[in-house]
Structures are given as structure tokens and as C-alpha cells.
Design an enzyme around this catalytic site. Structure first.
Site, short mmCIF file in Angstrom:
data_model
loop_
_atom_site.label_atom_id
_atom_site.label_comp_id
_atom_site.label_asym_id
_atom_site.label_seq_id
_atom_site.Cartn_x
_atom_site.Cartn_y
_atom_site.Cartn_z
N GLY A 48 0.67 -1.01 0.09
CA GLY A 48 0.16 0.02 -0.11
C GLY A 48 0.69 1.41 0.05
O GLY A 48 0.48 2.09 -0.62
N ASP A 107 -4.91 2.42 10.64
CA ASP A 107 -6.40 2.06 11.00
C ASP A 107 -6.70 1.72 12.25
O ASP A 107 -6.71 2.44 13.29
CB ASP A 107 -6.78 1.20 9.69
CG ASP A 107 -8.33 0.81 9.68
OD1 ASP A 107 -9.19 1.54 9.90
OD2 ASP A 107 -8.64 -0.24 9.35
#
Ligand code: IMP
Ligand code: MG
Length: 178
Positions: A48, A107
């Protein structure tokens, strides 16, 4: 025609131009706080972070070495670094070095927290973390990144390296899935 992934509409959250300008100020913050002219080992968490990583390390300028890790994103309920599954570890020696760990997004916080615990055991001089995006509301462990590009709401985002089931990574802007 609106942009879609898996038949869901995408709505723009952060345009490319905003990302580019934030990267400059973020790199300034990092250089100011980490020892200005000393070498930094930048470690990217794949996949990512690959686009953010490439743009950020170029803003950080010279005296940078790079490496990457690939970790499994599955964790069980225990919050310990025992549960990190490395598909690829770093190859450079970080003992006594200034290390900057770079990810796309924080997150729950589990990935970064576990990696920080793991890398601290290798005795770096200084270990800092940097993420482009922070979904603060979603945190499940007590960990915040040292440098954050943007705080975002609790929405699933794609683009600029971030994917949804491997789709959307090469979009230039960051979108949320509607
Ligand atoms: P954490 O361990 O829950 O903090 O997870 C961080 C990882 O989850 C990130 O490195 C991303 O790969 C993935 N992730 C979390 N939120 C999103 C999102 O909105 N879009 C894409 N990937 C995400
Ligand atoms: Mg990731």
C-alpha cells in the site's frame, strides 16, 4: 461516467495536488525532527505504501537508504508482535540508525504498533513512523504515528497506492468508496 470499483461509485476525498503539497510540508517536519543531515533508513510497508513512499523519500532529499517489509495483515486477538507474519523482512542493519517506518494508512493501529515493537528490538538510534492517512476513530490499540499527512473519516479509501482487493492502486487522487 463516474469512476467505479467492483460496481461501487468512488468519490474524491483528496486530490493529487493536495497530496503533493502536503508531502513537502510533511518532509520538512520529518527533516526538522529527525537529525537534519544524518542518514535516514526509510522502510516502506508494501504494497500500500509504494507510491507514497516513492514520493516522500524524494522530498526528504539526500542521505536516505531504503528497504521494504511485507507483512500479513491478519492478526488474532492478542496484541503482540508475536503475531506479525513477515512475508519479507528488511535486509539492512538498522542498529544505531535513524529509521523512518512508512505506511499508507493507520487504521486499527495493529500493523504499525507490532512493527515498531519488532524493530525496536534491533536497537535503532531513533525510530519514527509516518503515514499518509490516519483513520483515528478506528483505533483498536494505543498507538499513533509520529507524522501524519491527513486525518480522514472512517471511510474505505482507494488510490495513490491504496487498494480495494488489488484494484484502484494506480489512481492519482484518493477516493472513498460510496
Ligand atoms: P491497521 O493494522 O488496522 O492499522 O491496518 C493498516 C493496513 O490496513 C494498511 O496498511 C492498509 O493496507 C489497510 N487499510 C486500512 N484501511 C484501509 C482503507 O481504507 N483502504 C485501503 N487499505 C486500508
Ligand atoms: Mg498496508
Amino acid at each position: 461516467m463516474s469512476l467505479r470499483i467492483k460496481n461501487k461509485e468512488l468519490e474524491i476525498l483528496i486530490p493529487e495536488s493536495n497530496i503533493k503539497s502536503r508531502l513537502k510540508s510533511l518532509a520538512d517536519e520529518i527533516r526538522k525532527e529527525m537529525n537534519k543531515n544524518e542518514e535516514i533508513i526509510a522502510i516502506g510497508i508494501l504494497k500500500g505504501s509504494f507510491i507514497f513512499f516513492a514520493d516522500l523519500v524524494r522530498e526528504l532529499g539526500s542521505n536516505i537508504k531504503i528497504d521494504f517489509v511485507v507483512v500479513s495483515s491478519y492478526f488474532d486477538k492478542m496484541e503482540s508482535s508475536q503475531n506479525i507474519v513477515f512475508k519479507k523482512d528488511i535486509e539492512v542493519d538498522i542498529k544505531g540508525k535513524n529509521v523512518l517506518l512508512i505506511d499508507d494508512i493507520i487504521d486499527t493501529g495493529r500493523t504499525l504498533k507490532a512493527l515498531v515493537e519488532y524493530f525496536q528490538k534491533k536497537n535503532p538510534k531513533n525510530l519514527k513512523t509516518c503515514v499518509l492517512l490516519d483513520k483515528k476513530e478506528r483505533r483498536e490499540v494505543n498507538y499513533d504515528a509520529d507524522f501524519v499527512g491527513f486525518e480522514i473519516p472512517d471511510k474505505f479509501v482507494v488510490g495513490y497506492g491504496l487498494d480495494w482487493g488489488e484494484e484502484g492502486r494506480t489512481l492519482k487522487d484518493i477516493y472513498f468508496v460510496k
